[in-house]
Design an enzyme around this catalytic site. Structure first.
Site, PDB file in Angstrom:
ATOM      1  N   HIS A   7      67.728 120.815  87.695  1.00  0.00           N
ATOM      2  CA  HIS A   7      66.298 120.907  87.998  1.00  0.00           C
ATOM      3  C   HIS A   7      65.513 119.808  87.298  1.00  0.00           C
ATOM      4  O   HIS A   7      66.006 119.154  86.372  1.00  0.00           O
ATOM      5  CB  HIS A   7      65.720 122.284  87.633  1.00  0.00           C
ATOM      6  CG  HIS A   7      65.762 122.642  86.184  1.00  0.00           C
ATOM      7  ND1 HIS A   7      66.792 123.366  85.611  1.00  0.00           N
ATOM      8  CD2 HIS A   7      64.901 122.389  85.168  1.00  0.00           C
ATOM      9  CE1 HIS A   7      66.541 123.551  84.320  1.00  0.00           C
ATOM     10  NE2 HIS A   7      65.401 122.963  84.024  1.00  0.00           N
ATOM     11  N   GLU A  43      57.748 130.663  84.176  1.00  0.00           N
ATOM     12  CA  GLU A  43      58.331 129.574  84.955  1.00  0.00           C
ATOM     13  C   GLU A  43      58.706 130.016  86.356  1.00  0.00           C
ATOM     14  O   GLU A  43      59.085 131.163  86.582  1.00  0.00           O
ATOM     15  CB  GLU A  43      59.554 129.001  84.240  1.00  0.00           C
ATOM     16  CG  GLU A  43      60.631 130.028  83.971  1.00  0.00           C
ATOM     17  CD  GLU A  43      61.792 129.479  83.148  1.00  0.00           C
ATOM     18  OE1 GLU A  43      61.518 128.825  82.118  1.00  0.00           O
ATOM     19  OE2 GLU A  43      62.944 129.696  83.537  1.00  0.00           O
ATOM     20  N   GLN A  60      61.345 123.084  88.690  1.00  0.00           N
ATOM     21  CA  GLN A  60      60.974 124.163  87.761  1.00  0.00           C
ATOM     22  C   GLN A  60      59.548 123.913  87.264  1.00  0.00           C
ATOM     23  O   GLN A  60      59.289 122.879  86.648  1.00  0.00           O
ATOM     24  CB  GLN A  60      61.937 124.178  86.569  1.00  0.00           C
ATOM     25  CG  GLN A  60      61.655 125.283  85.561  1.00  0.00           C
ATOM     26  CD  GLN A  60      62.522 125.138  84.315  1.00  0.00           C
ATOM     27  OE1 GLN A  60      62.488 124.104  83.645  1.00  0.00           O
ATOM     28  NE2 GLN A  60      63.314 126.153  84.024  1.00  0.00           N
ATOM     29  N   HIS A  84      60.890 117.512  81.684  1.00  0.00           N
ATOM     30  CA  HIS A  84      62.298 117.279  81.339  1.00  0.00           C
ATOM     31  C   HIS A  84      63.151 117.219  82.598  1.00  0.00           C
ATOM     32  O   HIS A  84      62.714 117.584  83.680  1.00  0.00           O
ATOM     33  CB  HIS A  84      62.824 118.371  80.390  1.00  0.00           C
ATOM     34  CG  HIS A  84      62.948 119.731  81.001  1.00  0.00           C
ATOM     35  ND1 HIS A  84      61.912 120.654  81.012  1.00  0.00           N
ATOM     36  CD2 HIS A  84      63.974 120.350  81.641  1.00  0.00           C
ATOM     37  CE1 HIS A  84      62.313 121.766  81.605  1.00  0.00           C
ATOM     38  NE2 HIS A  84      63.557 121.617  82.014  1.00  0.00           N
ATOM     39  N   GLU A 134      68.037 118.429  79.311  1.00  0.00           N
ATOM     40  CA  GLU A 134      68.570 119.784  79.184  1.00  0.00           C
ATOM     41  C   GLU A 134      69.939 119.817  79.834  1.00  0.00           C
ATOM     42  O   GLU A 134      70.167 119.144  80.841  1.00  0.00           O
ATOM     43  CB  GLU A 134      67.609 120.759  79.892  1.00  0.00           C
ATOM     44  CG  GLU A 134      68.019 122.218  79.833  1.00  0.00           C
ATOM     45  CD  GLU A 134      67.052 123.126  80.616  1.00  0.00           C
ATOM     46  OE1 GLU A 134      65.878 122.749  80.813  1.00  0.00           O
ATOM     47  OE2 GLU A 134      67.493 124.210  81.045  1.00  0.00           O
TER      48      GLU A 134
END
Lengths: 143, 143
Positions: A7, A43, A60, A84, A134
């Protein structure tokens, strides 16, 4: 090591308005909305496509639920926008160890709970060319 | 409208060093490196996964080749890091028109040349929740 872009994380001030923007403008629907107390965010996951590792790629959208959450601090410094990128991996703990051996700081000793039952770790952006990175292991992954 | 996350664009100061970081740390290899004179960047595409629309998702690393390029200005303001997200679509001109009708500013009247023979348009980040959003039509796409 990385089998998909899992994502792209986007920080926003008003999750419902931003979900509505993505639906209205691009036709992307939220497949899942949850609060992650540990990360301090509410989220929404918007599925974009399936991936050839059997997973999927999502947008996301992240709204802070407390002023001291990392996303709240990001919004204060940068305003809304890209926060991110997350890469899927079969074994998040193993991948974290591998990148740690390369001198990358991993932001938690053990993987933490992520979206939709996943397990996640964040890598320090200063060790990754300014990119908050991530790594994500899907639930029921073999790894 | 959007059939895949086509790529995540990352601004860097030294393309070769950053390609080397992604190879060494994550095992991601550049499948393509080119200069886009119009955008004022040298860029590397690192394939991460295939997507169920028949395309693929990439990490795109971008180094400015002139001081007045948008990526050079981004680096001045923000330093290295996430620059944009790009969504694949079968028909970039049609998608640009659709989002324009929603009141989103499209940054060029006609689609421009993108990576690997694609055609691209950028949407104004101020109209997209702070996210510089690109739409991409692959070469030989039916659209």
């Amino acid at each position: 090591m990385f089998t998909r872009i899992d994502h792209v994380g986007i920080a926003c001030r008003d999750l419902d308005a931003t979900v509505d923007f993505y639906r209205r403008t691009y036709g992307l629907e939220p497949t899942h909305i949850e609060v992650n107390e540990e990360q301090g965010v509410r989220e929404a996951m918007l599925r974009v496509n399936g991936t050839d590792d059997g997973g999927a790629s999502y947008v996301q959208l992240l709204q802070p639920v407390r002023d001291d959450s990392p996303v709240a601090k990001f919004l204060e410094r940068n305003g809304e926008g890209l926060h991110h990128v997350a890469f899927g991996t079969p074994d998040v703990a193993d991948t974290a160890n591998t990148v740690r051996e390369q001198g990358i700081r991993v932001l938690s000793a053990e993987p933490r709970p992520g979206s939709m039952g996943s397990r996640i770790s964040f890598l320090h952006p200063k060790d990754c060319g300014g990119v908050l990175t991530e790594i994500v292991q899907a639930p029921h992954s073999d790894g």
